[in-house]
Design a protein around this motif. Structure first.
Motif, PDB file in Angstrom:
ATOM      1  N   SER A 281      52.224   4.150 101.422  1.00 31.30           N
ATOM      2  CA  SER A 281      51.515   5.249 102.507  1.00 31.30           C
ATOM      3  C   SER A 281      52.177   6.169 103.096  1.00 31.30           C
ATOM      4  O   SER A 281      51.448   7.207 103.419  1.00 31.30           O
ATOM      5  CB  SER A 281      50.775   3.907 103.486  1.00 31.30           C
ATOM      6  OG  SER A 281      50.095   2.521 103.013  1.00 31.30           O
ATOM      7  N   ALA A 282      54.025   5.854 103.365  1.00 30.75           N
ATOM      8  CA  ALA A 282      53.947   6.159 103.572  1.00 30.75           C
ATOM      9  C   ALA A 282      54.283   8.335 102.766  1.00 30.75           C
ATOM     10  O   ALA A 282      54.903   9.286 103.056  1.00 30.75           O
ATOM     11  CB  ALA A 282      56.197   6.095 104.178  1.00 30.75           C
ATOM     12  N   THR A 283      54.668   7.520 101.404  1.00 34.19           N
ATOM     13  CA  THR A 283      54.726   8.695 100.731  1.00 34.19           C
ATOM     14  C   THR A 283      52.844   9.448 100.698  1.00 34.19           C
ATOM     15  O   THR A 283      53.729  10.383  99.978  1.00 34.19           O
ATOM     16  CB  THR A 283      54.808   7.388  99.128  1.00 34.19           C
ATOM     17  OG1 THR A 283      56.413   7.072  99.624  1.00 34.19           O
ATOM     18  CG2 THR A 283      55.086   9.098  97.699  1.00 34.19           C
TER      19      THR A 283
ATOM     20  N   GLY B 156      50.661  14.789 101.338  1.00 34.25           N
ATOM     21  CA  GLY B 156      49.485  14.754 102.092  1.00 34.25           C
ATOM     22  C   GLY B 156      50.377  16.014 102.431  1.00 34.25           C
ATOM     23  O   GLY B 156      49.709  17.381 103.011  1.00 34.25           O
ATOM     24  N   LEU B 157      51.659  16.032 103.468  1.00 28.99           N
ATOM     25  CA  LEU B 157      52.255  16.666 104.717  1.00 28.99           C
ATOM     26  C   LEU B 157      53.067  17.947 103.717  1.00 28.99           C
ATOM     27  O   LEU B 157      52.660  19.281 103.989  1.00 28.99           O
ATOM     28  CB  LEU B 157      52.281  16.241 105.372  1.00 28.99           C
ATOM     29  CG  LEU B 157      52.300  15.915 106.546  1.00 28.99           C
ATOM     30  CD1 LEU B 157      53.017  14.749 107.389  1.00 28.99           C
ATOM     31  CD2 LEU B 157      51.485  16.258 107.319  1.00 28.99           C
ATOM     32  N   ALA B 158      53.272  17.673 102.192  1.00 30.03           N
ATOM     33  CA  ALA B 158      54.085  18.714 102.109  1.00 30.03           C
ATOM     34  C   ALA B 158      53.259  19.180 101.038  1.00 30.03           C
ATOM     35  O   ALA B 158      53.793  21.000 100.634  1.00 30.03           O
ATOM     36  CB  ALA B 158      55.286  17.682 101.003  1.00 30.03           C
TER      37      ALA B 158
ATOM     38  N   LEU C 156      45.099  12.874 101.095  1.00 30.57           N
ATOM     39  CA  LEU C 156      45.935  11.902 101.215  1.00 30.57           C
ATOM     40  C   LEU C 156      47.059  11.838 102.069  1.00 30.57           C
ATOM     41  O   LEU C 156      47.173  10.450 102.435  1.00 30.57           O
ATOM     42  CB  LEU C 156      47.215  13.223 100.319  1.00 30.57           C
ATOM     43  CG  LEU C 156      46.910  12.661  98.756  1.00 30.57           C
ATOM     44  CD1 LEU C 156      48.326  14.019  98.550  1.00 30.57           C
ATOM     45  CD2 LEU C 156      47.266  11.852  97.951  1.00 30.57           C
ATOM     46  N   VAL C 157      46.824  12.039 103.292  1.00 25.38           N
ATOM     47  CA  VAL C 157      47.006  11.735 104.490  1.00 25.38           C
ATOM     48  C   VAL C 157      46.473  11.058 104.911  1.00 25.38           C
ATOM     49  O   VAL C 157      46.402  10.226 105.723  1.00 25.38           O
ATOM     50  CB  VAL C 157      47.168  12.988 105.741  1.00 25.38           C
ATOM     51  CG1 VAL C 157      48.242  12.095 107.050  1.00 25.38           C
ATOM     52  CG2 VAL C 157      47.987  14.316 105.477  1.00 25.38           C
ATOM     53  N   GLY C 158      44.935  10.986 105.124  1.00 29.57           N
ATOM     54  CA  GLY C 158      43.891   9.870 105.850  1.00 29.57           C
ATOM     55  C   GLY C 158      44.303   8.395 104.644  1.00 29.57           C
ATOM     56  O   GLY C 158      44.769   7.833 105.700  1.00 29.57           O
ATOM     57  N   PHE C 159      44.032   8.261 103.684  1.00 25.37           N
ATOM     58  CA  PHE C 159      44.695   7.405 102.926  1.00 25.37           C
ATOM     59  C   PHE C 159      45.415   6.390 103.284  1.00 25.37           C
ATOM     60  O   PHE C 159      45.976   5.584 103.041  1.00 25.37           O
ATOM     61  CB  PHE C 159      43.680   7.918 101.461  1.00 25.37           C
ATOM     62  CG  PHE C 159      42.538   7.664 100.869  1.00 25.37           C
ATOM     63  CD1 PHE C 159      41.800   6.705 101.032  1.00 25.37           C
ATOM     64  CD2 PHE C 159      42.770   9.423  99.354  1.00 25.37           C
ATOM     65  CE1 PHE C 159      40.600   7.325 100.965  1.00 25.37           C
ATOM     66  CE2 PHE C 159      40.675   9.212  99.760  1.00 25.37           C
ATOM     67  CZ  PHE C 159      40.268   8.325 100.420  1.00 25.37           C
TER      68      PHE C 159
END
Length: 78
Positions: free
Chosen positions: A12-14, A19-21, A30-33
């Motif tokens: 999840s952290a990855t 998603g942010l990077a 990616l951020v949502g999942f």
């Protein structure tokens, strides 16, 4: 169970960090999942793992537990 929780947290952290990077078209997904994985899967597994052998009666505020708290406060003042 401990390793499953760790794996879910890292995944999840990855996902959130990627998603942010990264600048890809599905970055928001990616951020949502990652967020959904963290709060829908990882946190309930962690909470179950940490609380499965404990009694909820120890943490409820009933008359007996309030009396114990009062007695321990009186003893600590002296």
């Amino acid at each position: 169970m401990k390793y499953l929780i760790l794996f879910c947290f890292i995944a999840s952290a990855t996902s959130i960090i990627c998603g942010l990077a990264l600048e890809v078209s599905f970055a928001e997904k990616l951020v949502g999942f990652g967020t959904v994985g963290l709060f829908i899967i990882t946190f309930p597994l962690f909470a179950y793992y940490r609380w499965k052998d404990r009694s909820l009666k120890d943490y409820m505020l009933n008359k007996e537990n309030l009396d114990k708290m009062r007695d321990s406060q009186k003893e600590s003042k002296y």
